[in-house]
Design a protein around this motif. Structure first.
Motif, short mmCIF file in Angstrom:
data_model
loop_
_atom_site.label_atom_id
_atom_site.label_comp_id
_atom_site.label_asym_id
_atom_site.label_seq_id
_atom_site.Cartn_x
_atom_site.Cartn_y
_atom_site.Cartn_z
N UNK A 1 0.83 -1.20 0.00
CA UNK A 1 0.00 0.00 0.00
C UNK A 1 0.87 1.25 0.00
N UNK A 2 0.34 2.29 -0.60
CA UNK A 2 0.97 3.60 -0.46
C UNK A 2 0.80 4.06 0.98
N UNK A 3 1.76 4.79 1.50
CA UNK A 3 1.68 5.26 2.88
C UNK A 3 0.41 6.06 3.13
N UNK A 4 -0.03 6.79 2.13
CA UNK A 4 -1.19 7.67 2.29
C UNK A 4 -2.50 6.93 2.49
N UNK A 5 -2.53 5.63 2.17
CA UNK A 5 -3.79 4.88 2.29
C UNK A 5 -3.69 3.71 3.25
N UNK A 6 -2.53 3.48 3.81
CA UNK A 6 -2.36 2.37 4.75
C UNK A 6 -3.34 2.49 5.90
N UNK A 7 -3.88 1.37 6.28
CA UNK A 7 -4.84 1.25 7.38
C UNK A 7 -6.20 1.85 7.07
N UNK A 8 -6.37 2.40 5.86
CA UNK A 8 -7.69 2.88 5.44
C UNK A 8 -8.22 2.08 4.25
N UNK A 9 -7.32 1.65 3.36
CA UNK A 9 -7.71 0.92 2.16
C UNK A 9 -7.27 -0.54 2.29
N UNK A 10 -8.07 -1.43 1.71
CA UNK A 10 -7.73 -2.85 1.66
C UNK A 10 -7.96 -3.39 0.27
N UNK A 11 -6.93 -4.00 -0.29
CA UNK A 11 -7.05 -4.63 -1.60
C UNK A 11 -7.27 -6.12 -1.41
N UNK A 12 -8.11 -6.70 -2.25
CA UNK A 12 -8.38 -8.13 -2.19
C UNK A 12 -8.71 -8.61 -3.60
N UNK A 13 -8.79 -9.91 -3.75
CA UNK A 13 -9.11 -10.46 -5.06
C UNK A 13 -9.89 -11.75 -4.94
N UNK A 14 -10.64 -12.05 -5.98
CA UNK A 14 -11.37 -13.31 -6.10
C UNK A 14 -11.05 -13.84 -7.49
N UNK A 15 -10.10 -14.75 -7.54
CA UNK A 15 -9.66 -15.25 -8.85
C UNK A 15 -10.76 -16.03 -9.56
N UNK A 16 -11.64 -16.63 -8.81
CA UNK A 16 -12.75 -17.36 -9.44
C UNK A 16 -13.67 -16.41 -10.20
N UNK A 17 -13.72 -15.19 -9.74
CA UNK A 17 -14.55 -14.18 -10.39
C UNK A 17 -13.73 -13.25 -11.27
N UNK A 18 -12.42 -13.49 -11.32
CA UNK A 18 -11.55 -12.64 -12.15
C UNK A 18 -11.67 -11.17 -11.77
N UNK A 19 -11.76 -10.93 -10.48
CA UNK A 19 -12.07 -9.59 -9.99
C UNK A 19 -11.16 -9.21 -8.84
N UNK A 20 -10.78 -7.94 -8.83
CA UNK A 20 -9.99 -7.36 -7.75
C UNK A 20 -10.81 -6.23 -7.12
N UNK A 21 -10.66 -6.08 -5.82
CA UNK A 21 -11.44 -5.08 -5.09
C UNK A 21 -10.53 -4.10 -4.36
N UNK A 22 -11.05 -2.93 -4.12
CA UNK A 22 -10.37 -1.96 -3.26
C UNK A 22 -11.41 -1.39 -2.30
N UNK A 23 -11.33 -1.81 -1.06
CA UNK A 23 -12.21 -1.29 -0.03
C UNK A 23 -11.58 -0.03 0.54
N UNK A 24 -12.28 1.07 0.45
CA UNK A 24 -11.74 2.35 0.90
C UNK A 24 -12.58 2.86 2.06
#
Length: 123
Positions: free
Chosen positions: A59-82
């Motif tokens: 993560x960039x320092x500016x978003x650490x502890x606020x943003x979370x990246x995740x992925x679901x390869x079965x759905x071919x999808x990546x997420x960014x929870x902000x």
């Protein structure tokens, strides 16, 4: 390759958004994935990245502890929870597929880029 980002919108400071990035033409399960953002008049900057299996993140320092990246390869999808969004998070958010499998924050290590989704945070 067709990466499609979605989930952007207008929110008030302190609120949350969840971005999604879906690849519709090829599997992304072997590639690291990343989110970048570009604010008006500014250069594109790294936000977050995730390894091919989700085991590694960065993560960039500016978003650490606020943003979370995740992925679901079965759905071919990546997420960014902000969460706890700030006005300075306002930007177009773009997802990208890396050349390799491991996390990287380097623009040059990303081969495919999707169209962005606009996030606007009001104060």
């Amino acid at each position: 390759v067709q990466l499609q980002a979605s989930g952007g919108g207008l929110v008030q400071a302190g609120h949350s958004l969840r971005l999604s990035c879906k690849e519709s033409r090829r599997t992304i399960s072997n590639n690291a994935m990343g989110w970048f953002r570009q604010a008006p008049g500014k250069e594109r900057e790294f936000v977050a990245a995730i390894s091919w299996n989700g085991g590694g993140t960065a993560y960039a320092d500016s978003v650490k502890e606020r943003f979370t990246i995740s992925r679901d390869n079965a759905k071919n999808t990546v997420y960014l929870q902000m969460m706890s969004l700030k006005p300075e998070d306002t930007a177009i958010y773009l997802c990208a597929s890396a050349i390799g499998s491991w996390v990287t924050s380097e623009n040059s290590r990303y081969r495919y880029w999707g169209q962005g989704t606009l996030v606007t945070v009001s104060s």
